[in-house]
Design a protein around this motif. Structure first.
Motif, PDB file in Angstrom:
ATOM      1  N   PHE A 146       0.819  -1.211   0.000  1.00  0.00           N
ATOM      2  CA  PHE A 146       0.000   0.000   0.000  1.00  0.00           C
ATOM      3  C   PHE A 146       0.857   1.266   0.000  1.00  0.00           C
ATOM      4  O   PHE A 146       0.459   2.287  -0.571  1.00  0.00           O
ATOM      5  CB  PHE A 146      -0.951   0.001   1.197  1.00  0.00           C
ATOM      6  N   SER A 147       2.037   1.203   0.581  1.00  0.00           N
ATOM      7  CA  SER A 147       2.917   2.376   0.596  1.00  0.00           C
ATOM      8  C   SER A 147       3.358   2.764  -0.817  1.00  0.00           C
ATOM      9  O   SER A 147       3.787   3.885  -1.052  1.00  0.00           O
ATOM     10  CB  SER A 147       4.133   2.133   1.487  1.00  0.00           C
ATOM     11  N   ARG A 148       3.252   1.840  -1.756  1.00  0.00           N
ATOM     12  CA  ARG A 148       3.623   2.111  -3.154  1.00  0.00           C
ATOM     13  C   ARG A 148       2.394   2.233  -4.057  1.00  0.00           C
ATOM     14  O   ARG A 148       2.510   2.264  -5.274  1.00  0.00           O
ATOM     15  CB  ARG A 148       4.515   0.964  -3.676  1.00  0.00           C
ATOM     16  N   TYR A 149       1.213   2.322  -3.470  1.00  0.00           N
ATOM     17  CA  TYR A 149      -0.035   2.315  -4.234  1.00  0.00           C
ATOM     18  C   TYR A 149      -0.061   3.399  -5.304  1.00  0.00           C
ATOM     19  O   TYR A 149      -0.499   3.161  -6.430  1.00  0.00           O
ATOM     20  CB  TYR A 149      -1.230   2.466  -3.283  1.00  0.00           C
ATOM     21  N   GLU A 150       0.416   4.581  -4.980  1.00  0.00           N
ATOM     22  CA  GLU A 150       0.369   5.682  -5.955  1.00  0.00           C
ATOM     23  C   GLU A 150       1.253   5.430  -7.167  1.00  0.00           C
ATOM     24  O   GLU A 150       1.067   6.046  -8.211  1.00  0.00           O
ATOM     25  CB  GLU A 150       0.752   6.999  -5.288  1.00  0.00           C
ATOM     26  N   PHE A 151       2.222   4.515  -7.053  1.00  0.00           N
ATOM     27  CA  PHE A 151       3.101   4.194  -8.175  1.00  0.00           C
ATOM     28  C   PHE A 151       2.577   3.038  -9.023  1.00  0.00           C
ATOM     29  O   PHE A 151       3.146   2.719 -10.059  1.00  0.00           O
ATOM     30  CB  PHE A 151       4.506   3.835  -7.671  1.00  0.00           C
ATOM     31  N   MET A 152       1.512   2.378  -8.566  1.00  0.00           N
ATOM     32  CA  MET A 152       1.001   1.188  -9.251  1.00  0.00           C
ATOM     33  C   MET A 152       0.177   1.555 -10.480  1.00  0.00           C
ATOM     34  O   MET A 152      -0.564   2.536 -10.469  1.00  0.00           O
ATOM     35  CB  MET A 152       0.103   0.378  -8.304  1.00  0.00           C
ATOM     36  N   ASP A 153       0.278   0.705 -11.508  1.00  0.00           N
ATOM     37  CA  ASP A 153      -0.628   0.842 -12.642  1.00  0.00           C
ATOM     38  C   ASP A 153      -1.926   0.100 -12.308  1.00  0.00           C
ATOM     39  O   ASP A 153      -2.073  -0.471 -11.221  1.00  0.00           O
ATOM     40  CB  ASP A 153       0.020   0.342 -13.936  1.00  0.00           C
ATOM     41  N   VAL A 154      -2.866   0.096 -13.229  1.00  0.00           N
ATOM     42  CA  VAL A 154      -4.183  -0.502 -12.973  1.00  0.00           C
ATOM     43  C   VAL A 154      -4.079  -1.981 -12.613  1.00  0.00           C
ATOM     44  O   VAL A 154      -4.731  -2.449 -11.675  1.00  0.00           O
ATOM     45  CB  VAL A 154      -5.117  -0.305 -14.200  1.00  0.00           C
ATOM     46  N   ASP A 155      -3.241  -2.727 -13.343  1.00  0.00           N
ATOM     47  CA  ASP A 155      -3.099  -4.163 -13.049  1.00  0.00           C
ATOM     48  C   ASP A 155      -2.528  -4.392 -11.654  1.00  0.00           C
ATOM     49  O   ASP A 155      -2.997  -5.259 -10.912  1.00  0.00           O
ATOM     50  CB  ASP A 155      -2.200  -4.839 -14.095  1.00  0.00           C
ATOM     51  N   ALA A 156      -1.514  -3.628 -11.285  1.00  0.00           N
ATOM     52  CA  ALA A 156      -0.898  -3.787  -9.960  1.00  0.00           C
ATOM     53  C   ALA A 156      -1.901  -3.432  -8.860  1.00  0.00           C
ATOM     54  O   ALA A 156      -1.958  -4.102  -7.823  1.00  0.00           O
ATOM     55  CB  ALA A 156       0.355  -2.931  -9.846  1.00  0.00           C
ATOM     56  N   ARG A 157      -2.726  -2.412  -9.108  1.00  0.00           N
ATOM     57  CA  ARG A 157      -3.743  -2.040  -8.117  1.00  0.00           C
ATOM     58  C   ARG A 157      -4.792  -3.142  -7.973  1.00  0.00           C
ATOM     59  O   ARG A 157      -5.222  -3.464  -6.866  1.00  0.00           O
ATOM     60  CB  ARG A 157      -4.407  -0.714  -8.502  1.00  0.00           C
ATOM     61  N   ASN A 158      -5.198  -3.732  -9.091  1.00  0.00           N
ATOM     62  CA  ASN A 158      -6.152  -4.845  -9.022  1.00  0.00           C
ATOM     63  C   ASN A 158      -5.554  -6.037  -8.293  1.00  0.00           C
ATOM     64  O   ASN A 158      -6.235  -6.696  -7.509  1.00  0.00           O
ATOM     65  CB  ASN A 158      -6.611  -5.247 -10.425  1.00  0.00           C
ATOM     66  N   ASN A 159      -4.278  -6.322  -8.541  1.00  0.00           N
ATOM     67  CA  ASN A 159      -3.598  -7.403  -7.824  1.00  0.00           C
ATOM     68  C   ASN A 159      -3.540  -7.116  -6.326  1.00  0.00           C
ATOM     69  O   ASN A 159      -3.702  -8.016  -5.503  1.00  0.00           O
ATOM     70  CB  ASN A 159      -2.184  -7.610  -8.368  1.00  0.00           C
ATOM     71  N   PHE A 160      -3.310  -5.848  -5.984  1.00  0.00           N
ATOM     72  CA  PHE A 160      -3.269  -5.484  -4.566  1.00  0.00           C
ATOM     73  C   PHE A 160      -4.633  -5.719  -3.910  1.00  0.00           C
ATOM     74  O   PHE A 160      -4.710  -6.253  -2.804  1.00  0.00           O
ATOM     75  CB  PHE A 160      -2.841  -4.019  -4.389  1.00  0.00           C
ATOM     76  N   ILE A 161      -5.694  -5.350  -4.595  1.00  0.00           N
ATOM     77  CA  ILE A 161      -7.038  -5.550  -4.036  1.00  0.00           C
ATOM     78  C   ILE A 161      -7.326  -7.037  -3.856  1.00  0.00           C
ATOM     79  O   ILE A 161      -7.902  -7.455  -2.845  1.00  0.00           O
ATOM     80  CB  ILE A 161      -8.097  -4.858  -4.922  1.00  0.00           C
ATOM     81  N   GLN A 162      -6.899  -7.867  -4.812  1.00  0.00           N
ATOM     82  CA  GLN A 162      -7.053  -9.326  -4.662  1.00  0.00           C
ATOM     83  C   GLN A 162      -6.256  -9.830  -3.469  1.00  0.00           C
ATOM     84  O   GLN A 162      -6.738 -10.661  -2.694  1.00  0.00           O
ATOM     85  CB  GLN A 162      -6.616 -10.036  -5.933  1.00  0.00           C
TER      86      GLN A 162
END
Length: 194
Positions: A146-162
């Motif tokens: 989550f500390s890197r959330y602002e650097f994530m693209d859409v796929d990485a954000r979706n992976n984080f939510i999973q």
């Protein structure tokens, strides 16, 4: 500084780092720490902590194990008195070196600054036996991502939510109220970022 002899080199320890803002208030955030030859080594991406370090050349490292305190620090909801109640060790440091590089990782290309700090003063607040808990580990892994959330693209954000949804099951099964509060605070912050 005998306590430093207890740390293994090349392991990453989760700690809180405190720096002073321009107005004198404290900025406290979680970071991974490596120790080599009694030097503290951090890799910091552009943020308020890095700016404060560049302005003052010093920081304080807090060793503790309360995941709710880590979550509150990351989400800027930390009450300093709560932090003081949970600290095991407080170590003041002076910056000895900073080196900026470009990192290409799962989140894309980013600028990172490796900071080497020398411990100057150690305060022991309390002695407690560190306890490894599955729910705590899940929370810490979520906080790191989550500390890197602002650097994530859409796929990485979706992976984080999973990952968050999967971790929630483990946290509910193996955690306590502080773990649940940490998870709920993290989910609240995530909704504000979406």
């Amino acid at each position: 500084m005998a306590i430093l002899d207890n740390f293994e080199e090349d392991m990453t320890y989760e700690v809180l780092v405190s720096t002073k803002n321009e107005d004198g208030s404290l900025n406290v955030k979680p970071f991974g720490l490596k120790i080599k030859d009694n030097d503290f080594i951090f890799k910091i991406f552009p943020n308020k902590t890095l700016l404060n370090i560049k302005n003052s050349d010093e920081l304080t490292v807090y060793f503790l194990q309360d995941v709710l305190i880590f979550t509150k620090a990351l989400t800027s909801n930390l009450d300093y008195d709560d932090l003081l109640d949970e600290i095991n060790y407080e170590i003041s440091c002076k910056i000895s070196n900073m080196d900026t590089t470009i990192i290409d990782d799962n989140y894309g290309k980013n600028v990172a600054t490796t900071i080497i700090a020398k411990p100057t003063k150690i305060i022991e607040h309390k002695k407690t036996v560190p306890i490894i808990n599955r729910a705590s580990n899940q929370i810490m892994e979520l906080l790191i991502d989550f500390s890197r959330y602002e650097f994530m693209d859409v796929d990485a954000r979706n992976n984080f939510i999973q990952k968050l949804n999967y971790s929630e099951k483990i946290i509910i099964k193996t955690g306590n109220k502080k773990h649940f509060d940490s998870l709920n605070l993290l989910k609240k912050e995530l909704k504000q970022k979406e």
